[in-house]
Design an enzyme around this catalytic site. Structure first.
Site, short mmCIF file in Angstrom:
data_model
loop_
_atom_site.label_atom_id
_atom_site.label_comp_id
_atom_site.label_asym_id
_atom_site.label_seq_id
_atom_site.Cartn_x
_atom_site.Cartn_y
_atom_site.Cartn_z
N ARG A 93 0.87 -1.18 0.00
CA ARG A 93 0.00 0.00 0.00
C ARG A 93 0.90 1.23 0.00
O ARG A 93 1.71 1.42 0.92
CB ARG A 93 -0.90 0.01 1.24
N HIS A 137 -2.89 10.97 0.78
CA HIS A 137 -2.30 10.77 2.11
C HIS A 137 -1.68 12.11 2.50
O HIS A 137 -0.47 12.23 2.66
CB HIS A 137 -1.29 9.63 2.06
N ASN A 181 -6.72 8.70 3.09
CA ASN A 181 -6.16 8.10 4.29
C ASN A 181 -6.48 8.99 5.48
O ASN A 181 -6.10 10.16 5.52
CB ASN A 181 -4.64 7.98 4.20
N GLU A 182 -7.22 8.44 6.47
CA GLU A 182 -7.45 9.10 7.75
C GLU A 182 -7.91 10.56 7.60
O GLU A 182 -7.19 11.50 7.97
CB GLU A 182 -6.17 9.06 8.60
N ASN A 311 -7.25 1.80 10.16
CA ASN A 311 -5.93 2.00 10.77
C ASN A 311 -6.11 2.03 12.27
O ASN A 311 -6.99 2.73 12.78
CB ASN A 311 -5.31 3.33 10.33
N TYR A 313 -3.84 2.11 16.08
CA TYR A 313 -2.57 2.14 16.83
C TYR A 313 -2.79 2.09 18.34
O TYR A 313 -2.02 1.47 19.05
CB TYR A 313 -1.80 3.43 16.50
N GLU A 369 -3.32 -0.05 8.20
CA GLU A 369 -2.13 0.34 8.96
C GLU A 369 -2.24 -0.19 10.37
O GLU A 369 -3.30 -0.10 11.01
CB GLU A 369 -1.98 1.87 9.08
N TRP A 419 2.35 -0.87 9.19
CA TRP A 419 2.96 0.45 9.07
C TRP A 419 4.24 0.43 9.85
O TRP A 419 4.19 0.27 11.05
CB TRP A 419 2.03 1.57 9.59
N GLU A 426 8.00 10.99 10.01
CA GLU A 426 6.79 10.81 10.82
C GLU A 426 6.18 12.18 11.14
O GLU A 426 6.09 12.62 12.27
CB GLU A 426 7.11 9.99 12.08
N TRP A 427 5.80 12.90 10.09
CA TRP A 427 5.04 14.14 10.19
C TRP A 427 5.65 15.10 11.21
O TRP A 427 6.84 15.37 11.14
CB TRP A 427 3.56 13.81 10.45
O1 IFM Z 1 2.87 7.75 9.85
C1 IFM Z 1 1.50 7.76 10.06
C2 IFM Z 1 0.76 7.57 8.76
O2 IFM Z 1 1.13 8.51 7.82
C3 IFM Z 1 -0.73 7.69 8.99
N1 IFM Z 1 -1.17 6.84 10.05
C4 IFM Z 1 -0.42 6.85 11.28
C5 IFM Z 1 1.06 6.68 11.01
C6 IFM Z 1 1.84 6.70 12.33
O3 IFM Z 1 1.62 7.90 12.99
#
Ligand code: IFM
Length: 466
Positions: A93, A137, A181-182, A311, A313, A369, A419, A426-427
């Site tokens: 992906r 994204h 995405n999200e 997704n 986490y 993810e 992921w 990482e943003w």
């Molecule tokens: O790195 C991010 C991804 O771009 C989007 N979902 C969460 C991941 C981890 O924070």
């Protein structure tokens, strides 16, 4: 330099609980996104996205990091596809960069930008790996932000046009398409919390952005189906909030309802049921923040889908706050956490998948993810330079087992994308947080699969050969 080989080193043992609940045809994959890995920010006609602008804004991203070079995937793509192949993964992906394919977000396709994705898709298919393309994204072309960004309705139409360009060009070989995405992150973190690009902090703009993202999704689904040369499978990826009250006190329970409304139902209800939740509309009304719905919007948003991407986490334990959104997170300091630090709570994934099945029907689900950042630089490293990330292996094993439990309870989960394939940008945390199965040395761009990469390879094998 080529990465350390993934063969024939055996991995840490794969406990049977991790894979017992997963069928032999389960899809095993890894995920990335364009801005986080590609680099080549100004190459072959690509223009700036909101993340280029934001990451070059002093103070916006840790250590002043940005994605100008990132993992240099744009130039190292064949090597990276080789890593996926070495791991024996079924699917990859990735996301398409809107400003690479349609610079400025308007007008004709950029042939040189599209050519990169042509090469990527061909390389994947040549290695027997199924491409899963995400259209958005988070890298909105900066020109569209300058014209109002996602709070402006026109952005939804621009997105649909771009989706059609991408589907026409790649849809002869790409079957699996994810529109967004999200959208929670694009809308809430980008336009209200201000911690993601474009860094705005305006509550009504956030809900306008959310509505136009969803409208863009619905229009893009139609465009992908109209333009793709072969029948596509189209879905969307959410990161629903798993909201738990900090206590049984009514005010904490109410905070959890608000977090659930804003983090989950704001997105899933219109996309699946074609309506916004009544309680959410009542929450938003005093702030003049109800979504700007026009005639036909909800029908456009609620397109039939082929799957939902999920997704996951961590969960969010909440109590009330006086801010317009009405809740704040309560850190679970006595619980194990990742380096983010996000609480490790695999049971939340089982609950989320069974809840989606119960409340949103029996659409096929894919974990698009799941994974964890850990302090790999402090982990043991073996003689070949391989990070021994036993903490990440445990995280993956526990979450795969949670998926198996959800399946046993009736959730139609058909695949799992870890992921991330490799450490990346990482943003707002920059390069400080490492989510990769593959370690990236940013000074040399050397890739080295971590112990978790070999473990995932062997988990997939174990699940296929039972
Ligand atoms: O790195 C991010 C991804 O771009 C989007 N979902 C969460 C991941 C981890 O924070």
């Amino acid at each position: 330099m080529t990465a350390a080989s993934t063969e024939p080193v055996p991995s840490a043992p794969v406990p049977s609980e991790a894979v017992d609940g997963l069928p032999v045809d389960f899809v095993w994959g890894a995920a990335t996104s364009a801005y986080q890995i590609e680099g080549a920010a100004a190459e072959d006609g690509r223009t700036a996205s909101i993340w280029d602008t934001f990451s070059h804004t002093p103070g916006a991203v840790a250590d002043g990091d940005h994605g100008d070079v990132a993992c240099d995937h744009y130039h190292r793509m064949p090597e990276d596809v080789g890593l996926l192949a070495d791991l024996g993964l079924d699917a990859y992906r990735f996301s398409l960069s809107w400003p690479r394919i349609q610079p400025g977000g308007k007008g004709p396709a950029n042939a040189r930008g599209l050519a990169f994705y042509d090469r990527l898709v061909d390389e994947l298919l040549a290695k027997g790996i199924t491409p899963w393309a995400t259209l958005y994204h988070w890298d909105l072309p900066q020109e569209l932000e300058d014209a109002g960004g996602w709070p402006a309705r026109d952005t939804a139409y621009r997105f649909a046009e771009y989706a059609g360009i991408a589907a026409a060009a790649l849809g002869d070989r790409v079957t699996n398409w994810i529109t967004l995405n999200e959208p929670y992150c694009s809308a809430q973190l980008g336009y209200y919390n201000g911690i993601h690009a474009p860094g705005r902090k305006h509550f009504p703009d956030f809900t306008k952005a959310a509505h136009h993202l969803l409208l863009g999704h619905g229009l893009a689904v139609q465009e992908v189906r109209a333009q793709a040369p072969r029948p596509p499978r189209v879905g969307i990826t959410f990161n629903p909030t798993v909201a738990h009250p900090a206590s049984d006190a009514p005010e904490d329970v109410e905070a959890a309802r608000r977090a659930d409304a804003l983090g989950t139902r704001l997105y899933l209800d219109p996309v699946v049921h074609g309506r916004y939740p009544e309680d959410l509309l009542a929450d938003l009304e005093p702030y003049s923040a109800t979504p700007p719905v026009q005639d036909g919007d909800l029908e456009a948003i609620a397109q039939p889908l082929d799957f939902l991407g999920v997704n996951y986490y961590f969960r969010n334990v909440v109590r009330p706050s006086a801010e317009p959104h009405g809740y704040e997170s309560v850190p679970q300091t006595d619980r194990p956490s990742t380096a983010m630090p996000w609480e490790i709570y695999p049971e939340g994934l089982t609950d989320l998948l069974t809840r989606i099945t119960r409340e949103y029907g029996a659409l096929p689900l894919y974990i698009t993810e799941n994974g964890a950042a850990f302090d790999d630089e402090k982990s043991a490293v073996d003689e070949s330079g391989r990070v021994q990330d036993t903490d990440r292996i445990a995280y993956l094993a526990d979450h795969l087992a949670a998926v198996g439990r959800a399946r046993a309870a009736g959730a139609d989960v058909r695949g799992y994308f870890c992921w991330s394939l490799m450490d990346n940008f990482e943003w707002a945390y920059g390069y400080a947080k490492r989510f990769g199965l593959v370690h990236v040395d940013y000074a040399t761009q050397r890739r080295t699969p971590k112990a978790s990469a070999l473990w995932l390879r062997d988990a997939a094998r174990a699940a296929r050969t039972r």
